[in-house]
Design an enzyme around this catalytic site. Structure first.
Site, PDB file in Angstrom:
ATOM      1  N   CYS A 159       0.831  -1.209   0.000  1.00  0.00           N
ATOM      2  CA  CYS A 159       0.000   0.000   0.000  1.00  0.00           C
ATOM      3  C   CYS A 159       0.863   1.256   0.000  1.00  0.00           C
ATOM      4  O   CYS A 159       1.303   1.729   1.054  1.00  0.00           O
ATOM      5  CB  CYS A 159      -0.922  -0.004   1.211  1.00  0.00           C
ATOM      6  SG  CYS A 159      -2.081  -1.387   1.262  1.00  0.00           S
ATOM      7  N   LEU A 160       1.074   1.794  -1.174  1.00  0.00           N
ATOM      8  CA  LEU A 160       1.877   3.008  -1.329  1.00  0.00           C
ATOM      9  C   LEU A 160       1.077   4.126  -1.985  1.00  0.00           C
ATOM     10  O   LEU A 160       1.024   5.241  -1.492  1.00  0.00           O
ATOM     11  CB  LEU A 160       3.137   2.704  -2.149  1.00  0.00           C
ATOM     12  CG  LEU A 160       4.063   3.878  -2.456  1.00  0.00           C
ATOM     13  CD1 LEU A 160       4.661   4.454  -1.172  1.00  0.00           C
ATOM     14  CD2 LEU A 160       5.187   3.452  -3.403  1.00  0.00           C
ATOM     15  N   SER A 200      -3.517  11.518  -3.977  1.00  0.00           N
ATOM     16  CA  SER A 200      -2.716  12.735  -4.166  1.00  0.00           C
ATOM     17  C   SER A 200      -1.261  12.453  -4.489  1.00  0.00           C
ATOM     18  O   SER A 200      -0.493  13.374  -4.752  1.00  0.00           O
ATOM     19  CB  SER A 200      -2.776  13.591  -2.887  1.00  0.00           C
ATOM     20  OG  SER A 200      -2.197  12.883  -1.804  1.00  0.00           O
ATOM     21  N   SER A 201      -0.858  11.195  -4.450  1.00  0.00           N
ATOM     22  CA  SER A 201       0.562  10.892  -4.677  1.00  0.00           C
ATOM     23  C   SER A 201       0.703   9.772  -5.679  1.00  0.00           C
ATOM     24  O   SER A 201       0.267   8.654  -5.446  1.00  0.00           O
ATOM     25  CB  SER A 201       1.247  10.493  -3.366  1.00  0.00           C
ATOM     26  OG  SER A 201       0.768   9.258  -2.901  1.00  0.00           O
ATOM     27  N   ILE A 258      -4.810  -0.871  -5.219  1.00  0.00           N
ATOM     28  CA  ILE A 258      -3.997  -1.833  -4.476  1.00  0.00           C
ATOM     29  C   ILE A 258      -4.336  -3.251  -4.925  1.00  0.00           C
ATOM     30  O   ILE A 258      -5.461  -3.725  -4.744  1.00  0.00           O
ATOM     31  CB  ILE A 258      -4.228  -1.691  -2.956  1.00  0.00           C
ATOM     32  CG1 ILE A 258      -3.954  -0.253  -2.511  1.00  0.00           C
ATOM     33  CG2 ILE A 258      -3.350  -2.688  -2.198  1.00  0.00           C
ATOM     34  CD1 ILE A 258      -2.576   0.268  -2.845  1.00  0.00           C
ATOM     35  N   PHE A 277       2.647  -0.395 -15.147  1.00  0.00           N
ATOM     36  CA  PHE A 277       3.073  -0.594 -13.764  1.00  0.00           C
ATOM     37  C   PHE A 277       4.468  -1.199 -13.679  1.00  0.00           C
ATOM     38  O   PHE A 277       5.088  -1.489 -14.683  1.00  0.00           O
ATOM     39  CB  PHE A 277       2.040  -1.342 -12.932  1.00  0.00           C
ATOM     40  CG  PHE A 277       1.694  -2.753 -13.308  1.00  0.00           C
ATOM     41  CD1 PHE A 277       0.548  -3.319 -12.772  1.00  0.00           C
ATOM     42  CD2 PHE A 277       2.477  -3.535 -14.145  1.00  0.00           C
ATOM     43  CE1 PHE A 277       0.204  -4.631 -13.069  1.00  0.00           C
ATOM     44  CE2 PHE A 277       2.143  -4.831 -14.435  1.00  0.00           C
ATOM     45  CZ  PHE A 277       0.998  -5.385 -13.899  1.00  0.00           C
ATOM     46  N   GLU A 278       4.975  -1.293 -12.441  1.00  0.00           N
ATOM     47  CA  GLU A 278       6.399  -1.565 -12.190  1.00  0.00           C
ATOM     48  C   GLU A 278       7.258  -0.450 -12.783  1.00  0.00           C
ATOM     49  O   GLU A 278       8.414  -0.672 -13.135  1.00  0.00           O
ATOM     50  CB  GLU A 278       6.826  -2.922 -12.776  1.00  0.00           C
ATOM     51  CG  GLU A 278       6.321  -4.118 -12.000  1.00  0.00           C
ATOM     52  CD  GLU A 278       7.222  -4.463 -10.824  1.00  0.00           C
ATOM     53  OE1 GLU A 278       8.256  -3.794 -10.660  1.00  0.00           O
ATOM     54  OE2 GLU A 278       6.878  -5.379 -10.083  1.00  0.00           O
ATOM     55  N   ALA A 315       6.266   3.124 -15.235  1.00  0.00           N
ATOM     56  CA  ALA A 315       5.872   3.376 -16.618  1.00  0.00           C
ATOM     57  C   ALA A 315       7.117   3.416 -17.496  1.00  0.00           C
ATOM     58  O   ALA A 315       8.141   3.985 -17.122  1.00  0.00           O
ATOM     59  CB  ALA A 315       5.112   4.694 -16.725  1.00  0.00           C
TER      60      ALA A 315
END
Length: 656
Positions: A216-217, A221-222, A251, A462-463, A465
């Site tokens: 969970c990162l 907003s980020s 997630i 993902f991983e 772009a």
């Protein structure tokens, strides 16, 4: 798509971290949501090191300093014009007899499971992995492939892991993402940073599949800017727990997981100044703590069988002993978790390409048009050959990287990023061409190729772009070359004390600029039958390094803003690394008399011929082409006009 911009503070954090992990343990390709730490490497990621220190005196420049171990990374070396072969020649073979035997015993059952039990079409339709499939995977040990055996896992090496990842990728990318999100990133932090107590408490549960894990990162907003995380974890006055509040988006396994690796801001008092600053800290959070909820599964274009959802943390009491790593080191933890799983994607997609090629070959072999089998037509032959070449390069990269990690090499982050870019783009091309060869049949649902195409599309996002990873590859390589140039600048302050260094560098540059070449050679390293391709690789390296140095001298630290240039340097780096990897693998096959050796020689030579041509033409245009500068200016102006106009500037040619 997130912007490539990043704040200077984030760039400097990455430089301090070295954009690499100090650990080489990696697990099956894990797919985080469509953001990644690699996006953080853009823009100012090398500014600090490309700046020549203004305060360095001539005395300081010659002062004895602790020797920094020379990198054994081929990718680092190629930016410097060096032929660093430690990690690439000979093609590594790292499995012991016992490891190879254990892997053989695993491959059969895993392959049969995916052929006979797992139903990818049904998983896609249900938008979940069937319960029977999940249970079967647990029984196979697939949820703890690299967890130590004493803690309930299989204890596989990276190379063993890659082979199983390839099998999963051949059959179902939705399952692959579910497994990867669990172990490649979900509980990977516990493997890398967990205390003895944390490892003993959590690893047996996640290895058995009793509890799924999630990473969970990302927050609303980020995206690229991890520093803008708003989730907070406030320590209690007694110091026994933190109160966690916030939300995370996109997630993987978010709606299924019981154990989460969560990143949140924590207040930290500076011992020297007394000032309180917010820094990111990583935590292991259990759903059972209370206050952890999730949203509905997201509706996605592909990988529908994997679960993706928002996760909410509302007043969650997290014990202080569940801090992962050190308080305030969450950024480092996140970067290292993400950096440790990149090679697995190449192994997975090598398997995906293998299954797609089998479908294309089967159709081409049996389909008759214009009175002949279509595999006899040149257009189809070229398509099939190019598909095979792309798969060969991808597979070669995957097992090169996994072996490098098993050998204990630490410096492979550029190679890992290259493999991610290459494999995700190659897989897309192979899937697209498979559909083209199959024609209307490929567009239909029943053959399953359209599902694979939908699933593959996310891998370029993902991983990390691919656009951002290209900037990382170029900037990281330029950073290392920039350090070398700074060293030469310092040496010039005391030329009589550095005669050997300066003369050697002057000779090398003179040879390159007069077209003589650097004197580097792969003779005696590649198999004699591949000598021509080896020469092409060395010539390409010289051309590439000459342009890198010229552009660094011209732009200095401003190169971080030259994204048109950086993308093209990255493309050259990708082509060059791919050349060396296939030269290494094909050389081994020829030397050891593999039955496929001559076929591999053709794959290798074909790749090297075209890659060398691309590098030569691209580097020449970057070096001296005014048309390219005009092209870059046009790109900027066209884009600016579109943004100002809210879309296309031109109207319909009919004027209606």
């Amino acid at each position: 798509m997130q912007s490539a911009r990043m704040t200077p503070s984030v760039g400097r954090q990455l430089l301090r971290l070295g954009a690499r992990s100090s650990r080489s343990t990696t697990v099956l390709q894990g797919q985080p949501r469509p953001i990644s730490a690699q996006r953080l490497y853009a823009r100012e990621a090398t500014q600090a090191v490309l700046d020549k220190p203004e305060t360095l005196s001539s005395d300081a420049s010659t002062r004895e300093k602790p020797a920094r171990a020379e990198s054994k990374s081929f990718a680092v070396g190629m930016f410097k014009g060096q032929l660093t072969i430690d990690q690439v020649f000979p093609y590594p073979s790292v499995l012991s007899e016992e490891q190879a035997q254990f892997l053989k015993e695993l491959v059969g059952p895993v392959a049969r499971f995916f052929e006979e039990v797992n139903d990818p079409a049904k998983n896609d339709a249900l938008e979940k992995v069937e319960d029977d499939t999940l249970q079967g995977l647990k029984e196979l040990g697939a949820f703890g492939l690299q967890v130590p055996s004493e803690l309930g896992g299989l204890g596989l090496s990276n190379t063993q892991y890659a082979r199983l990842a390839e099998i999963v990728g051949m059959h179902d990318l939705g399952v692959s993402v579910t497994l990867g999100a669990h172990q490649s990133i979900g509980f990977k932090g516990i493997l890398l940073y967990g205390t003895k107590a944390q490892r003993e408490k959590y690893l047996p549960r996640v290895a058995s599949g009793q509890a799924l894990a999630a990473f969970c990162l990302t927050e609303p907003s980020s995206g690229s800017d991890v520093a803008s995380i708003r989730s907070s974890a406030i320590p209690s006055p007694c110091g026994k727990y933190y109160t966690l509040n916030g939300s995370k988006i996109w997630i993987s396994n978010g709606g299924l997981a019981d154990i989460f690796t969560v990143f949140a801001k924590t207040p930290i008092k500076d011992a020297a100044t007394g000032a309180v600053k917010e820094k990111i800290t990583a935590f292991v959070v259990e759903r059972s703590f209370g206050g952890v909820t999730h949203g509905l599964p997201e509706k996605k274009m592909g990988i529908k069988a994997s679960n993706t959802s928002e996760v909410y943390f509302d007043g969650v009491k997290v014990p202080s002993e569940n801090v992962l790593g050190e308080v305030g080191d969450g950024f480092k933890v996140a970067v290292n978790i993400l950096n440790n799983g990149r090679f697995g994607m190449a192994a997975t997609l090598a398997g995906t390409m293998k299954s797609l090629i089998a479908k294309a070959v089967d159709h081409a072999t049996n389909r008759t048009q214009f009175g002949d089998k279509i595999h006899n037509f040149g257009v189809i032959q070229e398509k099939l050959a190019r598909m095979a070449i792309l798969q060969y390069v991808t597979e070669s990269m995957a097992y090169m990287l996994s072996a490098n990690m098993d050998q204990g090499f630490k410096d492979f982050q550029i190679e890992a990023a290259i493999s991610k870019i290459f494999c995700s783009e190659a897989a897309w091309k192979v899937a697209d061409e498979c559909i083209q060869i199959m024609g209307g049949m490929g567009f239909m649902k029943e053959p399953g190729v359209e599902r694979v195409l939908r699933d593959i599309r996310i891998f370029r996002i993902f991983e990390g772009a691919n656009d951002i990873l290209r900037l990382f590859v170029a900037l990281q390589g330029c950073m290392d070359k920039g350090k070398e140039l700074t060293g030469l600048g310092n040496a010039l302050k005391n030329p009589f004390g550095n005669v050997g260094l300066l003369m050697g560098e002057a000779g090398k540059q003179l040879r390159r600029r007069t077209g003589i070449g650097s004197g580097l050679s792969l003779s005696g390293i590649v198999h004699p039958e591949l000598s021509r391709s080896g020469e092409l690789a060395v010539q390409a390296l010289d051309q590439f390094a000459t342009v890198v140095e010229a552009k660094l001298v011209k732009h200095k630290k401003g190169i971080v803003n030259e994204q048109f240039l950086l993308q093209r340097l990255a493309d050259g780096a990708i082509d060059l690394y791919a050349m060396v990897v296939v030269l290494s693998r094909a050389s081994r096959s020829l030397s050891e008399g593999y039955p496929t050796a001559q076929h591999e020689k053709m794959l290798c030579d074909s790749w090297c011929i075209e890659a060398a041509t691309r590098i030569r033409e691209n580097m020449a245009s970057l070096q001296s082409s005014p048309q390219h500068q005009e092209l870059f200016r046009n790109f900027r102006s066209i884009s600016k006009a579109m943004v100002e106009n809210g879309g296309l500037v031109t109207g319909n040619p009919l004027g209606i």
